[in-house]
Enzyme design. Structure first.
Site, short mmCIF file in Angstrom:
data_model
loop_
_atom_site.label_atom_id
_atom_site.label_comp_id
_atom_site.label_asym_id
_atom_site.label_seq_id
_atom_site.Cartn_x
_atom_site.Cartn_y
_atom_site.Cartn_z
CB SER A 144 81.58 104.29 82.36
OG SER A 144 80.79 105.02 83.58
CG HIS A 195 85.87 107.95 85.59
ND1 HIS A 195 84.17 108.30 86.63
CD2 HIS A 195 84.02 108.09 84.00
CE1 HIS A 195 83.18 108.02 85.42
NE2 HIS A 195 83.49 108.18 83.77
CD GLU A 243 81.29 108.19 89.43
OE1 GLU A 243 80.46 108.58 90.51
OE2 GLU A 243 81.27 108.56 88.23
CD GLU A 248 83.35 111.46 87.43
OE1 GLU A 248 82.97 111.07 88.85
OE2 GLU A 248 82.54 110.80 86.71
CG ASP A 288 78.76 104.84 89.06
OD1 ASP A 288 78.50 103.54 89.62
OD2 ASP A 288 79.45 105.97 88.53
CD GLU A 337 75.68 105.25 89.28
OE1 GLU A 337 76.33 106.05 88.71
OE2 GLU A 337 76.17 106.75 90.14
CG ASP A 383 74.54 105.68 85.13
OD1 ASP A 383 73.50 105.97 84.25
OD2 ASP A 383 76.03 106.00 85.49
CE LYS A 409 75.41 109.88 84.56
NZ LYS A 409 76.30 108.20 84.21
CG HIS A 456 78.97 115.20 87.37
ND1 HIS A 456 80.44 115.37 87.58
CD2 HIS A 456 78.72 113.76 88.00
CE1 HIS A 456 81.01 114.06 88.33
NE2 HIS A 456 79.74 113.35 88.16
CE LYS A 473 77.46 109.56 89.51
NZ LYS A 473 78.48 108.55 89.02
#
Length: 434
Positions: free
Chosen positions: A40, A158, A167, A210, A245, A293, A318, A343, A371, A394
């Site tokens: 994403s 994900h 997440e 993840e 997230d 997030e 983000d 990131k 990550h 994270k």
């Protein structure tokens, strides 16, 4: 110590997609770095150069980026005579050679691979652990072990389930040390596996990109309920809080939000930013949610500012900020969020990542190092989070080797620091008070 040789190659990431790996040689030896990649991705991120040749890796090859390193970047850096400890000068030289605002000539994946390798070589040249070298580059005298945010339930882009939000994380803020936080996280993760298996069957314990579980549930509150139940069952109600997230840009449709975006399109079910904000308020009221997030789309600035003004929790940018100083400055101005997700591959060089972190911290924000969903065995971000003293990281669930590589490195760093080791704990949003 100047650079003797740089060689790049194409390797595969944790999703089986090509990525860039760089070997950099000095008189001290070989220094290797690999570049992560996201699923994403924010539209304002620095450009990740892919080959686009559908006959090869479905168009996702990175031979062009590799060639830019081997043919152009390597000769330029070697002939510059600059030492590997001159991180900023070497990064700036690459930026000048690229000449574009979003690194689209060479690709951020090319520039970052070299930048990371330079940083590792610089640490060796100074005879320092990487985290201390990074702390020096950032002008930090402190070293802080972060609170890990373990992604234990995966949804969104994900996972193959219906869950819209990407997440659901657990943060062991009440742990006594980083090692203790790992134990708490792993115990809750295994407890959660049992809870999900009992409710939905063994199939539901398959994991996403993840390492988090991806049960086929639709309601986001159901995911929160599962996490809360696992925390309580493991006996850590007082020690573990929840983070999310949402990655809302992934389900933003025509100015509204579609919480069932993986089903056929039906505009009648779309909700407004205000309605989505009210849903988050319910989550914060009913569950120990302390961090959200990307609650809204990357361009829905008004919704961000309104929500951040109305809640007392951590709101992380983000896709909104993409580790980019210009976007961070606007977010500060509009009071859109209060924490930066850092990131390294969104901005594309170590120097710029440090600058973005400092900019956020100077404006009173928290910073969470992150990550990407497509990861490698490279552990650079573990040293980065300690050196930058951000207090939170994270990097997935306590599952899948490319995730554990980072967490295990953090345990080694904590052990190496001995009595000097300080764990962010409840101060994860502002570890400088420690």
């Amino acid at each position: 110590m100047s650079i003797e040789k740089i060689w790049a190659r194409e390797i595969l990431d944790s999703r089986g997609n090509p990525t860039v790996e760089v070997d950099l040689y000095t008189a001290k030896g070989l220094f290797r770095a690999a570049v992560p990649s996201g699923a994403s991705t924010g539209i304002y991120e620095a450009l990740e150069l892919r080959d686009g040749d559908k006959q090869r890796y479905l168009g996702k090859g990175v031979l062009k980026a590799v060639d830019h390193i081997n043919s152009t970047i390597a000769p330029a850096l070697i002939s510059s005579g600059l030492s590997v400890v001159e991180q900023e000068k070497l990064d700036n030289l690459m930026l000048e050679l690229d000449g574009t605002e979003n690194k689209s000539k060479f690709g951020a994946n090319a520039i970052l691979g070299v930048s990371l390798a330079v940083c590792k070589a610089g640490a060796a040249e100074r005879e320092l652990p990487l985290y201390r070298h990074i702390a020096q580059l950032a002008g930090n005298s402190d070293l802080i072990l972060p609170v890990p945010a373990f992604n234990v339930i995966n949804g969104g882009s994900h996972a193959g389930n219906k869950l819209a939000m990407q997440e659901f994380m657990i943060l062991p803020v009440g742990a006594e040390s980083f090692r203790d936080a790992m134990r708490l996280g792993a115990e809750v993760y295994h407890t959660l596996k049992g809870v999900i298996k009992d409710k939905y069957g063994k199939d539901a314990t398959n994991v996403g990109d993840e390492g988090g579980f991806a049960p086929n549930i639709l309601e986001n509150s159901e995911a929160l309920e599962l996490v809360k139940e696992a925390i309580d069952k493991a006996g850590y109600t007082e020690k573990i809080v929840i983070g999310m997230d949402v990655a809302a840009s992934e389900f933003y449709r025509d100015g509204k939000y579609d919480l069932d975006f993986k089903s056929p399109t039906d505009p009648s079910r779309y909700i407004t930013g205000d309605q989505l904000g009210a849903l988050y308020q319910d989550f914060v009221r009913d569950y120990p949610v302390v961090s959200i997030e990307d609650p809204f789309d990357q361009d829905d600035w008004a919704a961000w500012s309104k929500f951040t003004a109305n809640v007392g929790i951590q709101i992380v940018g983000d896709d909104l900020t993409v580790t980019n100083p210009k976007r961070i400055e606007r977010a500060v101005e509009e009071k859109a969020c209060n924490c930066l997700l850092l990131k390294v591959n969104q901005i594309g060089s170590v120097t710029e990542a440090i600058q973005a972190c400092k900019l956020a911290q100077e404006n009173g924000w928290g910073v969470m190092v992150s990550h990407r969903s497509g990861e490698t065995e490279d552990t650079f971000i573990a040293d980065l989070v300690v050196g930058l003293c951000t207090g939170q990281i994270k990097t997935g669930a306590p599952c899948r080797s490319e995730r554990l590589a980072k967490y295990n490195q953090l345990m080694r760093i904590e052990e190496e620091l001995g009595d000097e080791a300080r764990f962010a704990g409840h101060n994860f949003r502002n570890p400088s008070v420690l």
